[in-house]
Design a protein around this motif. Structure first.
Motif, PDB file in Angstrom:
ATOM      1  N   ASN A 128       0.835  -1.209   0.000  1.00  0.00           N
ATOM      2  CA  ASN A 128       0.000   0.000   0.000  1.00  0.00           C
ATOM      3  C   ASN A 128       0.872   1.263   0.000  1.00  0.00           C
ATOM      4  OD1 ASN A 128      -2.432   1.467   0.084  1.00  0.00           O
ATOM      5  ND2 ASN A 128      -2.325   1.631   2.323  1.00  0.00           N
ATOM      6  N   LYS A 129       0.217   2.385  -0.221  1.00  0.00           N
ATOM      7  CA  LYS A 129       0.850   3.721  -0.226  1.00  0.00           C
ATOM      8  C   LYS A 129       1.829   3.886  -1.380  1.00  0.00           C
ATOM      9  CE  LYS A 129       0.423   4.182   4.807  1.00  0.00           C
ATOM     10  NZ  LYS A 129       0.807   4.961   5.999  1.00  0.00           N
ATOM     11  N   ASP A 131       1.568   5.603  -3.776  1.00  0.00           N
ATOM     12  CA  ASP A 131       1.603   7.021  -4.197  1.00  0.00           C
ATOM     13  C   ASP A 131       2.801   7.776  -3.620  1.00  0.00           C
ATOM     14  OD1 ASP A 131       0.025   8.691  -1.651  1.00  0.00           O
ATOM     15  OD2 ASP A 131      -0.241   6.531  -1.805  1.00  0.00           O
ATOM     16  N   SER A 159      -2.833   1.928  -3.757  1.00  0.00           N
ATOM     17  CA  SER A 159      -2.825   3.178  -3.004  1.00  0.00           C
ATOM     18  C   SER A 159      -4.265   3.484  -2.646  1.00  0.00           C
ATOM     19  CB  SER A 159      -2.251   4.331  -3.834  1.00  0.00           C
ATOM     20  OG  SER A 159      -2.582   5.561  -3.216  1.00  0.00           O
ATOM     21  N   VAL A 160      -4.560   3.404  -1.379  1.00  0.00           N
ATOM     22  CA  VAL A 160      -5.916   3.747  -0.945  1.00  0.00           C
ATOM     23  C   VAL A 160      -6.145   5.225  -1.223  1.00  0.00           C
ATOM     24  CG1 VAL A 160      -7.455   3.901   1.039  1.00  0.00           C
ATOM     25  CG2 VAL A 160      -5.945   1.934   0.802  1.00  0.00           C
ATOM     26  N   GLU A 161      -5.069   5.994  -1.139  1.00  0.00           N
ATOM     27  CA  GLU A 161      -5.120   7.445  -1.343  1.00  0.00           C
ATOM     28  C   GLU A 161      -5.572   7.791  -2.765  1.00  0.00           C
ATOM     29  OE1 GLU A 161      -4.297   9.456   1.223  1.00  0.00           O
ATOM     30  OE2 GLU A 161      -4.565  11.347   0.116  1.00  0.00           O
ATOM     31  N   GLY A 185      -0.569   1.330  11.026  1.00  0.00           N
ATOM     32  CA  GLY A 185      -0.130   2.423  10.166  1.00  0.00           C
ATOM     33  C   GLY A 185      -0.018   2.100   8.691  1.00  0.00           C
ATOM     34  N   VAL A 186      -0.249   0.837   8.300  1.00  0.00           N
ATOM     35  CA  VAL A 186      -0.102   0.474   6.887  1.00  0.00           C
ATOM     36  C   VAL A 186      -1.331   0.842   6.047  1.00  0.00           C
ATOM     37  CG1 VAL A 186       1.565  -1.395   7.206  1.00  0.00           C
ATOM     38  CG2 VAL A 186      -0.863  -1.909   7.281  1.00  0.00           C
ATOM     39  N   GLY A 187      -2.439   1.144   6.719  1.00  0.00           N
ATOM     40  CA  GLY A 187      -3.628   1.577   5.987  1.00  0.00           C
ATOM     41  C   GLY A 187      -4.790   0.605   6.006  1.00  0.00           C
ATOM     42  N   LYS A 188      -4.845  -0.275   6.987  1.00  0.00           N
ATOM     43  CA  LYS A 188      -5.940  -1.255   7.046  1.00  0.00           C
ATOM     44  C   LYS A 188      -7.298  -0.559   7.192  1.00  0.00           C
ATOM     45  CE  LYS A 188      -4.216  -3.391  10.580  1.00  0.00           C
ATOM     46  NZ  LYS A 188      -2.986  -2.566  10.687  1.00  0.00           N
ATOM     47  N   SER A 189      -7.380   0.355   8.154  1.00  0.00           N
ATOM     48  CA  SER A 189      -8.661   1.041   8.360  1.00  0.00           C
ATOM     49  C   SER A 189      -9.017   1.887   7.145  1.00  0.00           C
ATOM     50  CB  SER A 189      -8.600   1.924   9.612  1.00  0.00           C
ATOM     51  OG  SER A 189      -8.319   1.140  10.747  1.00  0.00           O
ATOM     52  N   SER A 190      -8.016   2.533   6.559  1.00  0.00           N
ATOM     53  CA  SER A 190      -8.277   3.348   5.361  1.00  0.00           C
ATOM     54  C   SER A 190      -8.808   2.478   4.224  1.00  0.00           C
ATOM     55  CB  SER A 190      -6.989   4.035   4.898  1.00  0.00           C
ATOM     56  OG  SER A 190      -6.403   4.752   5.946  1.00  0.00           O
ATOM     57  N   THR A 203      -9.007   6.491  11.349  1.00  0.00           N
ATOM     58  CA  THR A 203      -7.655   6.211  10.864  1.00  0.00           C
ATOM     59  C   THR A 203      -6.707   7.114  11.639  1.00  0.00           C
ATOM     60  OG1 THR A 203      -7.816   7.856   9.126  1.00  0.00           O
ATOM     61  CG2 THR A 203      -8.440   5.616   8.554  1.00  0.00           C
ATOM     62  N   HIS A 204      -5.469   6.733  11.630  1.00  0.00           N
ATOM     63  CA  HIS A 204      -4.514   7.478  12.442  1.00  0.00           C
ATOM     64  C   HIS A 204      -3.313   7.909  11.669  1.00  0.00           C
ATOM     65  CE1 HIS A 204      -6.247   7.285  16.446  1.00  0.00           C
ATOM     66  NE2 HIS A 204      -6.852   6.212  15.973  1.00  0.00           N
TER      67      HIS A 204
HETATM   68  N1  LIG Z   1      -0.002   8.367   1.253  1.00  0.00           N
HETATM   69  C1  LIG Z   1      -0.850   7.424   1.639  1.00  0.00           C
HETATM   70  N2  LIG Z   1      -1.285   7.395   2.908  1.00  0.00           N
HETATM   71  C2  LIG Z   1      -2.146   6.406   3.273  1.00  0.00           C
HETATM   72  C3  LIG Z   1      -2.594   5.438   2.344  1.00  0.00           C
HETATM   73  N3  LIG Z   1      -3.421   4.587   3.003  1.00  0.00           N
HETATM   74  C4  LIG Z   1      -3.481   5.026   4.288  1.00  0.00           C
HETATM   75  N4  LIG Z   1      -2.728   6.128   4.449  1.00  0.00           N
HETATM   76  C5  LIG Z   1      -2.521   6.912   5.693  1.00  0.00           C
HETATM   77  O1  LIG Z   1      -1.762   6.126   6.619  1.00  0.00           O
HETATM   78  C6  LIG Z   1      -2.155   6.413   7.961  1.00  0.00           C
HETATM   79  C7  LIG Z   1      -2.507   5.143   8.708  1.00  0.00           C
HETATM   80  O2  LIG Z   1      -3.657   4.568   8.113  1.00  0.00           O
HETATM   81  P1  LIG Z   1      -4.654   3.602   8.916  1.00  0.00           P
HETATM   82  O3  LIG Z   1      -5.736   3.246   7.939  1.00  0.00           O
HETATM   83  O4  LIG Z   1      -5.075   4.213  10.197  1.00  0.00           O
HETATM   84  O5  LIG Z   1      -3.700   2.359   9.201  1.00  0.00           O
HETATM   85  P2  LIG Z   1      -3.990   1.060  10.088  1.00  0.00           P
HETATM   86  O6  LIG Z   1      -3.276   1.283  11.380  1.00  0.00           O
HETATM   87  O7  LIG Z   1      -3.381  -0.078   9.342  1.00  0.00           O
HETATM   88  O8  LIG Z   1      -5.464   0.903  10.248  1.00  0.00           O
HETATM   89  C8  LIG Z   1      -3.331   7.393   7.854  1.00  0.00           C
HETATM   90  O9  LIG Z   1      -2.841   8.703   8.055  1.00  0.00           O
HETATM   91  C9  LIG Z   1      -3.810   7.211   6.422  1.00  0.00           C
HETATM   92  O10 LIG Z   1      -4.427   8.371   5.918  1.00  0.00           O
HETATM   93  C10 LIG Z   1      -2.108   5.500   0.990  1.00  0.00           C
HETATM   94  O11 LIG Z   1      -2.434   4.683   0.118  1.00  0.00           O
HETATM   95  N5  LIG Z   1      -1.242   6.513   0.700  1.00  0.00           N
END
Ligand SMILES: Nc1nc2c(ncn2[C@@H]2O[C@H](COP(=O)(O)OP(=O)(O)O)[C@@H](O)[C@H]2O)c(=O)[nH]1
Ligand SMILES: [Mg+2]
Ligand SMILES: [Zn+2]
Length: 322
Positions: A128-129, A131, A159-161, A185-190, A203-204
């Protein structure tokens, strides 16, 4: 009546029947003691039998747990010798990783893959990420993609973004129970929010000083995939069937509790294919003479980085006395 466990909150379970009725169910005391060593005898994904306690309040008693096809364990954070079943009856595991903000270590990925192998759950690596990847991260991505695909894992970029790759991953979820894992922080919730806009999970931002996000989710929870259009996820009543996704707590520590030193190489696919070919049949592929695994590493048929992960996991099994 039969149902599937969507959520566990300690002693109560949210259970949904095939028709889509949602019940709050708990265990009979006796079943709780029935030779179960896990800290949580019932896990998300379990199929159970239950008897209604109160039809109006939709409460029920769980009378039986169906045999599991598989399950994923991890060590209980507070009691090292206790198991915690994270989820059961899983068709595939989506291991979400990132190469930046925060960077997932290869050791973490390999431990996650070993866990999936040990529990016979096919794993998919989702980077993920993408971008925010620059030259350095793109090079590492290309290198890791080659390395993991060569040993049979599917690797996708997302990229969830920006939405890149999200549809591809969505497509992979159809008709299956998928476990979503990856450290904080990897983006699971996003990603879940992208799948189920109505969910609005918190999300954090990644906390600056450590580069790691904050742990928030405590219990695993299963969500029904939308049947098509913009439907709401969660265990809200409605028929099941399009597949489910299980969100897990920040699993920093993958449980390797059931794995012995001798078994470990069987969970590295590139070593498994060489099983039985070393000079000694109890070879741990360390200093033994006539080791085909070490020979394969020298010939670069097995990636050195994977071998390093193997040695480091082997080491941790030794120090924990398993
Ligand atoms: N640049 C970027 N940031 C992302 C992406 N997906 C998630 N994030 C950011 O990464 C941070 C952690 O995401 P979160 O969904 O809370 O992660 P979780 O701990 O795995 O649930 C947040 O600030 C999101 O906005 C992505 O694809 N690109
Ligand atoms: Mg989260
Ligand atoms: Zn060997």
């Amino acid at each position: 009546m039969t149902g599937k466990v969507y959520k566990s909150t300690g002693s109560w379970y949210v259970v949904k029947t095939a028709e889509g009725a949602v019940w709050n169910a708990r265990l009979k005391g006796i079943l709780k003691l029935d030779g179960i060593t896990s800290t949580n005898p019932i896990a998300v994904g379990d199929e159970v039998e239950m008897e209604p306690e109160n039809e109006e309040e939709k409460t029920a008693t769980i009378t039986e747990i169906h045999d599991r096809r598989n399950y994923i364990n991890r060590q209980s954070p507070s009691h090292r010798m206790q198991h915690h079943i994270v989820a059961a009856n899983i068709d595939q595991s989506l291991l979400l990783v990132t190469l930046k903000d925060p960077r997932t270590s290869q050791g973490f990925i390999d431990r996650g893959l070993v866990t999936c192998e040990a529990y016979h759950v096919p794993a998919v690596l989702v980077f993920n990420k993408v971008d925010i990847y620059r030259k350095k991260e793109e090079e590492r991505y290309a290198q890791w993609k080659d390395m993991y695909e060569a040993i049979g894992y599917r690797v996708v970029r997302m990229s969830v973004e920006t939405g890149e790759g999200v549809e591809e991953v969505k497509g992979m979820l159809q008709g299956k129970i998928s476990l979503l894992s990856g450290h904080s922080g990897v983006g699971k919730s996003s990603f879940l929010n992208a799948l189920f806009p109505a969910l609005r999970l918190k999300t954090h931002g990644v906390s600056g000083w450590s580069g790691k996000g904050i742990h928030t989710t405590t219990f695993a929870e299963m969500y029904d995939l939308p049947a098509g259009g913009p439907t709401e996820g969660s265990a809200a009543s409605g028929p099941t069937g399009k597949g489910q996704i299980i969100d897990t707590p920040g699993m920093r520590e993958f449980g390797l509790v059931d794995i012995s030193r001798q078994e470990l190489s069987g969970y590295f696919p590139e070593m498994r294919v060489l099983a039985g070919q070393c000079q000694f049949n109890n070879c741990l592929h360390m200093e033994e003479p006539g080791c085909v695994v070490k020979a394969a590493v020298q010939k670069e048929v097995i990636a050195m980085d994977r071998y390093v992960s193997y040695c480091s996991i082997l080491d941790s099994i030794e120090t924990n006395n398993y």
